[in-house]
Design a protein around this motif. Sequence first.
Motif, PDB file in Angstrom:
ATOM      1  N   ILE A  80      46.115  14.616 -14.979  1.00 46.23           N
ATOM      2  CA  ILE A  80      47.012  15.087 -16.038  1.00 46.23           C
ATOM      3  C   ILE A  80      48.213  15.836 -15.463  1.00 46.23           C
ATOM      4  O   ILE A  80      49.351  15.624 -15.892  1.00 46.23           O
ATOM      5  CB  ILE A  80      46.246  15.992 -17.022  1.00 46.23           C
ATOM      6  N   ASN A  81      47.969  16.679 -14.466  1.00 47.09           N
ATOM      7  CA  ASN A  81      49.013  17.582 -13.984  1.00 47.09           C
ATOM      8  C   ASN A  81      49.698  17.135 -12.694  1.00 47.09           C
ATOM      9  O   ASN A  81      50.884  17.410 -12.500  1.00 47.09           O
ATOM     10  CB  ASN A  81      48.428  18.985 -13.773  1.00 47.09           C
ATOM     11  N   SER A  82      48.960  16.467 -11.808  1.00 38.90           N
ATOM     12  CA  SER A  82      49.529  16.041 -10.515  1.00 38.90           C
ATOM     13  C   SER A  82      48.998  14.655 -10.158  1.00 38.90           C
ATOM     14  O   SER A  82      48.248  14.486  -9.187  1.00 38.90           O
ATOM     15  CB  SER A  82      49.154  17.044  -9.415  1.00 38.90           C
ATOM     16  N   MET A  99      47.906  22.210 -25.570  1.00 38.12           N
ATOM     17  CA  MET A  99      49.259  22.606 -25.173  1.00 38.12           C
ATOM     18  C   MET A  99      49.411  24.128 -25.223  1.00 38.12           C
ATOM     19  O   MET A  99      50.086  24.719 -24.382  1.00 38.12           O
ATOM     20  CB  MET A  99      50.282  21.937 -26.087  1.00 38.12           C
ATOM     21  N   ALA A 100      48.803  24.732 -26.206  1.00 33.80           N
ATOM     22  CA  ALA A 100      48.930  26.192 -26.319  1.00 33.80           C
ATOM     23  C   ALA A 100      48.328  26.879 -25.097  1.00 33.80           C
ATOM     24  O   ALA A 100      48.907  27.813 -24.538  1.00 33.80           O
ATOM     25  CB  ALA A 100      48.237  26.682 -27.595  1.00 33.80           C
ATOM     26  N   ILE A 134      59.385  18.094 -22.703  1.00 33.37           N
ATOM     27  CA  ILE A 134      60.380  17.277 -22.004  1.00 33.37           C
ATOM     28  C   ILE A 134      61.543  17.009 -22.945  1.00 33.37           C
ATOM     29  O   ILE A 134      61.350  16.546 -24.076  1.00 33.37           O
ATOM     30  CB  ILE A 134      59.773  15.932 -21.567  1.00 33.37           C
ATOM     31  N   GLY A 135      62.737  17.303 -22.497  1.00 35.05           N
ATOM     32  CA  GLY A 135      63.927  16.987 -23.280  1.00 35.05           C
ATOM     33  C   GLY A 135      64.482  15.626 -22.888  1.00 35.05           C
ATOM     34  O   GLY A 135      64.494  15.259 -21.706  1.00 35.05           O
ATOM     35  N   ILE A 136      64.936  14.859 -23.860  1.00 32.13           N
ATOM     36  CA  ILE A 136      65.556  13.572 -23.582  1.00 32.13           C
ATOM     37  C   ILE A 136      66.703  13.352 -24.559  1.00 32.13           C
ATOM     38  O   ILE A 136      66.578  13.636 -25.759  1.00 32.13           O
ATOM     39  CB  ILE A 136      64.539  12.403 -23.645  1.00 32.13           C
ATOM     40  N   HIS A 137      67.810  12.871 -24.045  1.00 31.94           N
ATOM     41  CA  HIS A 137      69.004  12.660 -24.849  1.00 31.94           C
ATOM     42  C   HIS A 137      68.861  11.410 -25.709  1.00 31.94           C
ATOM     43  O   HIS A 137      68.436  10.355 -25.219  1.00 31.94           O
ATOM     44  CB  HIS A 137      70.221  12.511 -23.928  1.00 31.94           C
ATOM     45  N   LEU A 138      69.206  11.533 -26.970  1.00 29.50           N
ATOM     46  CA  LEU A 138      69.207  10.395 -27.883  1.00 29.50           C
ATOM     47  C   LEU A 138      70.635   9.883 -27.997  1.00 29.50           C
ATOM     48  O   LEU A 138      71.524  10.597 -28.462  1.00 29.50           O
ATOM     49  CB  LEU A 138      68.679  10.812 -29.258  1.00 29.50           C
ATOM     50  N   ASP A 139      70.865   8.658 -27.543  1.00 29.13           N
ATOM     51  CA  ASP A 139      72.211   8.092 -27.598  1.00 29.13           C
ATOM     52  C   ASP A 139      72.688   7.969 -29.044  1.00 29.13           C
ATOM     53  O   ASP A 139      71.881   7.711 -29.952  1.00 29.13           O
ATOM     54  CB  ASP A 139      72.241   6.702 -26.951  1.00 29.13           C
ATOM     55  N   PRO A 140      73.992   8.132 -29.284  1.00 31.74           N
ATOM     56  CA  PRO A 140      74.521   7.902 -30.632  1.00 31.74           C
ATOM     57  C   PRO A 140      74.213   6.486 -31.090  1.00 31.74           C
ATOM     58  O   PRO A 140      74.225   5.546 -30.279  1.00 31.74           O
ATOM     59  CB  PRO A 140      76.038   8.109 -30.456  1.00 31.74           C
ATOM     60  N   TYR A 141      73.927   6.340 -32.370  1.00 32.34           N
ATOM     61  CA  TYR A 141      73.605   5.006 -32.886  1.00 32.34           C
ATOM     62  C   TYR A 141      74.828   4.109 -32.792  1.00 32.34           C
ATOM     63  O   TYR A 141      75.908   4.442 -33.263  1.00 32.34           O
ATOM     64  CB  TYR A 141      73.149   5.092 -34.343  1.00 32.34           C
ATOM     65  N   ALA A 142      74.638   2.948 -32.141  1.00 33.50           N
ATOM     66  CA  ALA A 142      75.758   2.027 -31.955  1.00 33.50           C
ATOM     67  C   ALA A 142      75.471   0.648 -32.530  1.00 33.50           C
ATOM     68  O   ALA A 142      76.292  -0.260 -32.414  1.00 33.50           O
ATOM     69  CB  ALA A 142      76.092   1.908 -30.465  1.00 33.50           C
ATOM     70  N   ALA A 175      52.993  10.924 -23.022  1.00 29.48           N
ATOM     71  CA  ALA A 175      53.101  12.346 -22.697  1.00 29.48           C
ATOM     72  C   ALA A 175      51.971  13.149 -23.320  1.00 29.48           C
ATOM     73  O   ALA A 175      51.462  14.104 -22.719  1.00 29.48           O
ATOM     74  CB  ALA A 175      54.453  12.890 -23.166  1.00 29.48           C
ATOM     75  N   THR A 176      51.545  12.780 -24.514  1.00 22.18           N
ATOM     76  CA  THR A 176      50.541  13.558 -25.245  1.00 22.18           C
ATOM     77  C   THR A 176      49.233  13.726 -24.472  1.00 22.18           C
ATOM     78  O   THR A 176      48.712  14.849 -24.372  1.00 22.18           O
ATOM     79  CB  THR A 176      50.280  12.939 -26.625  1.00 22.18           C
ATOM     80  N   PRO A 177      48.647  12.657 -23.902  1.00 25.63           N
ATOM     81  CA  PRO A 177      47.401  12.846 -23.147  1.00 25.63           C
ATOM     82  C   PRO A 177      47.568  13.731 -21.916  1.00 25.63           C
ATOM     83  O   PRO A 177      46.590  14.243 -21.380  1.00 25.63           O
ATOM     84  CB  PRO A 177      47.022  11.417 -22.727  1.00 25.63           C
ATOM     85  N   ARG A 178      48.788  13.926 -21.468  1.00 19.44           N
ATOM     86  CA  ARG A 178      49.051  14.788 -20.307  1.00 19.44           C
ATOM     87  C   ARG A 178      49.331  16.235 -20.733  1.00 19.44           C
ATOM     88  O   ARG A 178      49.660  17.079 -19.898  1.00 19.44           O
ATOM     89  CB  ARG A 178      50.254  14.262 -19.522  1.00 19.44           C
ATOM     90  N   GLY A 179      49.247  16.497 -22.031  1.00 25.77           N
ATOM     91  CA  GLY A 179      49.521  17.839 -22.512  1.00 25.77           C
ATOM     92  C   GLY A 179      50.997  18.156 -22.588  1.00 25.77           C
ATOM     93  O   GLY A 179      51.391  19.326 -22.544  1.00 25.77           O
ATOM     94  N   LEU A 180      51.829  17.135 -22.729  1.00 20.48           N
ATOM     95  CA  LEU A 180      53.279  17.317 -22.779  1.00 20.48           C
ATOM     96  C   LEU A 180      53.828  16.862 -24.125  1.00 20.48           C
ATOM     97  O   LEU A 180      53.226  16.017 -24.802  1.00 20.48           O
ATOM     98  CB  LEU A 180      53.949  16.520 -21.656  1.00 20.48           C
TER      99      LEU A 180
END
Length: 339
Positions: A25-27, A52-53, A65-73, A92-97
């Motif tokens: 999960i972590n490494s 997660m807590a 984790i932050g991820i940029h959402l492209d403008p709708y084109a 990501a969820t099973p990894r606790g993210l």
Amino acid sequence: MVKSPTVEDVARAAGVSRQTVSNVINSPGIVREVTRERVRAAIAELGYAPSMAARRLRTQRSATIGIHLDPYAGGISGIVLDRFIHALTERATPRGLRILVYAANDAEEELRRVRQLREGGEIDRIVLTGTYAGDPRADWLAEHGIPFVAFGRPWGELGEGASMGNPDRPWVDVDGAAGTRAATAHALAHGPRVAFLGWPEGSGTGDDRERGWREAMGVGADEAPQLRWTAVDTVSSARAVAAQGLATGDVDAIVCASDTLAVGAHLAASHDGHPDMLVVGFDNTPVAEALELSSVEQRPERVAEAVLDLLVAETGTYDGAWHRLIEPELIVRTREQPS
């Protein structure tokens, strides 16, 4: 009430220790692949999700984790990034993210947004998308000590060469040249004159896909072959360019840099009296499937898995490569003969 599965349940089902489950999960980079896959299969089967807590209290990090959402084109090929974000969220969820999506119109605004989110404790790592030559984001993130992985190579001679094995500049990308090389090899079975319909020169992704066609055709990088056609990524532009190319010479098949271009090329070939001409796209979108066009599948789910592996790998303990190329898959479809 049904008891939620625990890490001990996962360890028992996978036949490993509790620490091995934690490492997966972590490494994950320090765990053998066969063991990693067995643990992940047990996690999926049991529906286990780390707390997660508890992790946030233990590590003092948001595990987000932050991820940029492209403008709708609009368009045809945008579905690929959508699939990637869905796959990233699911894995990501099973990894606790967790995944936090944010919007920005350009790189400068995106970095301001990242700074705000990081200082507010809302994110502690980033997935970059839409990399390009001269992209300032990777350098900024590295300078500010924000862990990140890019979906896309650090395009540009200096950046790409300097970043191939650098843990401060990790990336995962699809091997576009391998995809178009396979598509061209398949198209050559239909005849020796295989055209390539690509984007204007200067796009890292587009140039990489063109390279695969050139290699399969034996065309040098400095040559300007007649069968290299250029169009912007719209159906109308692709149709006009392909119509002109079909009118000026014999063509046996067309390999395209995207499904958008492939749809335009298919319409042009149909109008020219060749509705069954082989046209191969790239992205394997639902539109290509509906039109029964062959296409190169990027496998964004595999990209998401590789991105997460690198994102949680610990510098100093991880001995794998800090960049990965995902092999795409050529999806061959046989269109019905006209009645």
